[in-house]
Design a protein around this motif. Structure first.
Motif, PDB file in Angstrom:
ATOM      1  N   LYS A  54       0.869  -1.175   0.000  1.00 45.89           N
ATOM      2  CA  LYS A  54       0.000   0.000   0.000  1.00 45.89           C
ATOM      3  C   LYS A  54       0.907   1.227   0.000  1.00 45.89           C
ATOM      4  O   LYS A  54       1.496   1.576   1.026  1.00 45.89           O
ATOM      5  CB  LYS A  54      -0.897   0.005   1.234  1.00 45.89           C
ATOM      6  N   PRO A  55       1.052   1.884  -1.139  1.00 50.86           N
ATOM      7  CA  PRO A  55       2.011   2.983  -1.228  1.00 50.86           C
ATOM      8  C   PRO A  55       1.483   4.260  -0.571  1.00 50.86           C
ATOM      9  O   PRO A  55       0.358   4.678  -0.804  1.00 50.86           O
ATOM     10  CB  PRO A  55       2.180   3.190  -2.728  1.00 50.86           C
ATOM     11  N   SER A  56       2.309   4.853   0.272  1.00 56.38           N
ATOM     12  CA  SER A  56       1.975   6.155   0.839  1.00 56.38           C
ATOM     13  C   SER A  56       2.605   7.231  -0.050  1.00 56.38           C
ATOM     14  O   SER A  56       3.528   6.958  -0.822  1.00 56.38           O
ATOM     15  CB  SER A  56       2.510   6.276   2.263  1.00 56.38           C
ATOM     16  N   GLN A  57       2.112   8.446   0.073  1.00 60.06           N
ATOM     17  CA  GLN A  57       2.645   9.532  -0.749  1.00 60.06           C
ATOM     18  C   GLN A  57       4.102   9.804  -0.395  1.00 60.06           C
ATOM     19  O   GLN A  57       4.909  10.117  -1.264  1.00 60.06           O
ATOM     20  CB  GLN A  57       1.799  10.805  -0.554  1.00 60.06           C
ATOM     21  N   LYS A  58       4.447   9.651   0.875  1.00 64.11           N
ATOM     22  CA  LYS A  58       5.830   9.873   1.307  1.00 64.11           C
ATOM     23  C   LYS A  58       6.771   8.873   0.641  1.00 64.11           C
ATOM     24  O   LYS A  58       7.845   9.239   0.157  1.00 64.11           O
ATOM     25  CB  LYS A  58       5.925   9.741   2.832  1.00 64.11           C
ATOM     26  N   LYS A  59       6.363   7.619   0.593  1.00 63.36           N
ATOM     27  CA  LYS A  59       7.194   6.592  -0.028  1.00 63.36           C
ATOM     28  C   LYS A  59       7.330   6.831  -1.533  1.00 63.36           C
ATOM     29  O   LYS A  59       8.402   6.652  -2.108  1.00 63.36           O
ATOM     30  CB  LYS A  59       6.611   5.216   0.249  1.00 63.36           C
ATOM     31  N   LEU A  60       6.242   7.236  -2.176  1.00 63.72           N
ATOM     32  CA  LEU A  60       6.302   7.535  -3.608  1.00 63.72           C
ATOM     33  C   LEU A  60       7.256   8.698  -3.881  1.00 63.72           C
ATOM     34  O   LEU A  60       8.037   8.656  -4.834  1.00 63.72           O
ATOM     35  CB  LEU A  60       4.907   7.869  -4.139  1.00 63.72           C
ATOM     36  N   ASN A  61       7.175   9.731  -3.044  1.00 65.94           N
ATOM     37  CA  ASN A  61       8.067  10.876  -3.225  1.00 65.94           C
ATOM     38  C   ASN A  61       9.524  10.465  -3.046  1.00 65.94           C
ATOM     39  O   ASN A  61      10.399  10.926  -3.787  1.00 65.94           O
ATOM     40  CB  ASN A  61       7.714  11.992  -2.244  1.00 65.94           C
ATOM     41  N   GLN A  62       9.797   9.604  -2.076  1.00 65.75           N
ATOM     42  CA  GLN A  62      11.165   9.133  -1.862  1.00 65.75           C
ATOM     43  C   GLN A  62      11.672   8.349  -3.064  1.00 65.75           C
ATOM     44  O   GLN A  62      12.799   8.544  -3.527  1.00 65.75           O
ATOM     45  CB  GLN A  62      11.238   8.253  -0.613  1.00 65.75           C
ATOM     46  N   LEU A  63      10.842   7.470  -3.596  1.00 63.86           N
ATOM     47  CA  LEU A  63      11.256   6.670  -4.748  1.00 63.86           C
ATOM     48  C   LEU A  63      11.494   7.549  -5.976  1.00 63.86           C
ATOM     49  O   LEU A  63      12.465   7.349  -6.715  1.00 63.86           O
ATOM     50  CB  LEU A  63      10.203   5.605  -5.056  1.00 63.86           C
ATOM     51  N   MET A  64      10.620   8.521  -6.183  1.00 67.06           N
ATOM     52  CA  MET A  64      10.780   9.402  -7.344  1.00 67.06           C
ATOM     53  C   MET A  64      12.048  10.252  -7.205  1.00 67.06           C
ATOM     54  O   MET A  64      12.770  10.454  -8.187  1.00 67.06           O
ATOM     55  CB  MET A  64       9.550  10.297  -7.509  1.00 67.06           C
ATOM     56  N   SER A  65      12.330  10.742  -6.012  1.00 67.72           N
ATOM     57  CA  SER A  65      13.548  11.543  -5.832  1.00 67.72           C
ATOM     58  C   SER A  65      14.792  10.681  -6.015  1.00 67.72           C
ATOM     59  O   SER A  65      15.799  11.140  -6.567  1.00 67.72           O
ATOM     60  CB  SER A  65      13.548  12.225  -4.468  1.00 67.72           C
ATOM     61  N   GLN A  66      14.739   9.425  -5.567  1.00 67.46           N
ATOM     62  CA  GLN A  66      15.874   8.523  -5.791  1.00 67.46           C
ATOM     63  C   GLN A  66      16.096   8.286  -7.276  1.00 67.46           C
ATOM     64  O   GLN A  66      17.239   8.261  -7.757  1.00 67.46           O
ATOM     65  CB  GLN A  66      15.630   7.188  -5.089  1.00 67.46           C
TER      66      GLN A  66
END
Length: 73
Positions: A54-66
């Protein structure tokens, strides 16, 4: 002019054209990928959902920045 001189000129022109074409295509592809990244947030969200997370917005932002940091290197 001699026929052999014309052949040399044509061969050199073909080689120069191929080299210039390669670098122009490479540059245009790099700019295209910068403007249109291959993976967006929506695609990442659907991939994580399909894997059972279940993706949270925080995790998505971290993955995109990586991913952006890795592309810039």
């Amino acid at each position: 002019m001699n026929t052999s001189i014309w052949i040399v000129i044509v061969v050199i022109a073909i080689i120069v054209g191929m080299v210039l074409g390669f670098f122009m295509a490479r540059r245009s592809m790099e700019t295209y990928l910068k403007k249109n990244p291959p993976i967006s947030e929506d695609m990442m969200r659907s991939m994580m959902t399909s894997m059972g997370q279940k993706p949270s917005q925080k995790k998505l932002n971290q993955l995109m920045s990586q991913m952006k940091n890795q592309q810039n290197k």
